[in-house]
Motif scaffolding. Structure first.
Motif, PDB file in Angstrom:
ATOM      1  N   UNK A 177       1.894  10.308  -1.672  1.00 16.91           N
ATOM      2  CA  UNK A 177       3.321   9.999  -1.636  1.00 16.91           C
ATOM      3  C   UNK A 177       3.801   9.429  -2.966  1.00 16.91           C
ATOM      4  N   UNK A 178       5.093   9.612  -3.215  1.00 16.28           N
ATOM      5  CA  UNK A 178       5.707   9.060  -4.420  1.00 16.28           C
ATOM      6  C   UNK A 178       7.120   8.616  -4.086  1.00 16.28           C
ATOM      7  N   UNK A 179       7.776   7.983  -5.063  1.00 20.39           N
ATOM      8  CA  UNK A 179       9.131   7.474  -4.853  1.00 20.39           C
ATOM      9  C   UNK A 179      10.143   8.594  -4.658  1.00 20.39           C
ATOM     10  N   UNK A 185      -1.084   4.653  -2.280  1.00 21.64           N
ATOM     11  CA  UNK A 185       0.102   5.496  -2.040  1.00 21.64           C
ATOM     12  C   UNK A 185      -0.281   6.784  -1.298  1.00 21.64           C
ATOM     13  N   UNK A 186      -1.388   6.743  -0.592  1.00 19.57           N
ATOM     14  CA  UNK A 186      -1.819   7.889   0.207  1.00 19.57           C
ATOM     15  C   UNK A 186      -1.760   7.547   1.692  1.00 19.57           C
ATOM     16  N   UNK A 187      -1.458   8.555   2.495  1.00 25.59           N
ATOM     17  CA  UNK A 187      -1.498   8.410   3.951  1.00 25.59           C
ATOM     18  C   UNK A 187      -2.528   9.406   4.484  1.00 25.59           C
ATOM     19  N   UNK A 188      -3.514   8.884   5.211  1.00 25.15           N
ATOM     20  CA  UNK A 188      -4.555   9.731   5.790  1.00 25.15           C
ATOM     21  C   UNK A 188      -4.296   9.874   7.285  1.00 25.15           C
ATOM     22  N   UNK A 214       5.232  -0.452  -2.881  1.00 28.26           N
ATOM     23  CA  UNK A 214       4.620   0.206  -4.042  1.00 28.26           C
ATOM     24  C   UNK A 214       5.473   1.365  -4.530  1.00 28.26           C
ATOM     25  N   UNK A 215       5.985   2.162  -3.603  1.00 31.28           N
ATOM     26  CA  UNK A 215       6.780   3.332  -3.988  1.00 31.28           C
ATOM     27  C   UNK A 215       8.106   2.920  -4.636  1.00 31.28           C
ATOM     28  N   UNK A 216       8.723   1.875  -4.111  1.00 35.75           N
ATOM     29  CA  UNK A 216       9.984   1.404  -4.706  1.00 35.75           C
ATOM     30  C   UNK A 216       9.743   0.914  -6.123  1.00 35.75           C
ATOM     31  N   UNK A 217       8.670   0.162  -6.327  1.00 35.42           N
ATOM     32  CA  UNK A 217       8.392  -0.341  -7.681  1.00 35.42           C
ATOM     33  C   UNK A 217       7.885   0.770  -8.597  1.00 35.42           C
TER      34      UNK A 217
END
Length: 245
Positions: free
Chosen positions: A190-192, A169-172, A106-109
């Motif tokens: 998180x983001x790219x 795109x979240x980490x808990x 997801x982050x790469x795209x």
């Protein structure tokens, strides 16, 4: 004459010092290049009509369609040859892939889609190496993030990390420590651009007195960069979850 010889000798010594400094710089730059080798692509096809590149264990594919070959260009590799289109495609089976792999994809795209029309960035073959480098850099950084998450899922208990959960795109991160009489959930967005920028976060307190203020103080002391997520977890464990001395 003696004075001229002395001056010449001094100049030679200065030149030797400068050469040694340049050689040291060259050595350090070379080591840096070797450490951060961002060649994350492989060519799977190169024909007169198109080229196909794969990234990230064949889970991302880039298809580059060429314009007509230029006269005299036998192999179709003239840098001025036009590129008609560039298309990125995900080949990841998200139903079978682990959450960390889905997050990385997801982050790469997210990065790929943020760049606008790629054909405008890469109108001819001359620009293709730069495109491959740009995408490789993001792939390399996001791949490292995926490895960090897998590490925390496996070894989080060492850091009083009870659970690591990926949602879009979240980490808990759920922390729990009886020594500090605390249990709280930290959510990182998180983001790219990871790991070059600080991460937006929220804290949900469950037990004890550790909340957003205490976690914010720790996060503000963690510089962004390589293994950013692991260093955040390690410092929270070290600063907030140890038994009072």
């Amino acid at each position: 004459l003696c004075r001229e010889l002395a001056e010449l000798e001094t100049e030679n010594e200065q030149m030797l010092v400068q050469m040694n400094q340049l050689q040291e710089k060259e050595k350090s730059f070379q080591e840096l290049l070797e450490k951060y080798d961002f060649t994350e692509w492989e060519i799977t096809e190169w024909s007169q009509e198109q080229a196909v590149f794969s990234f990230l264990y064949d889970s991302i594919e880039l298809t580059v369609v060429f314009g007509p070959p230029i006269d005299g260009d036998v192999f179709g590799e003239d840098p001025s040859r036009k590129i008609v289109s560039l298309n990125f495609e995900s080949l990841l089976d998200e139903e079978k892939a682990p959450p960390s792999s889905c997050l990385v994809q997801r982050l790469i795209f997210q990065f790929i889609e943020s760049q606008g029309p790629w054909q405008e960035k890469c109108p001819t073959l001359h620009y293709l190496p730069q495109v491959l480098r740009d995408v490789s850099l993001v792939v390399s950084q996001c791949k490292t993030l995926g490895e960090e998450i897998e590490f925390l899922e496996r070894w989080g208990g060492r850091f009083n990390l009870l659970k690591t959960d990926v949602n879009d795109t979240e980490v808990k991160l759920l922390f729990s420590a009886s020594a500090a009489f605390a249990k709280f959930e930290l959510t990182l967005s998180l983001s790219a651009s990871y790991p070059s920028a600080s991460l937006p976060f929220t804290v949900r307190k469950q037990i004890g007195n550790i909340g957003e203020e205490e976690v914010s103080a720790v996060l503000s002391s963690v510089p962004s960069g390589y293994h950013y997520l692991q260093r955040i977890v390690s410092l929270i464990h070290q600063n907030l979850l140890q038994a009072p001395s």
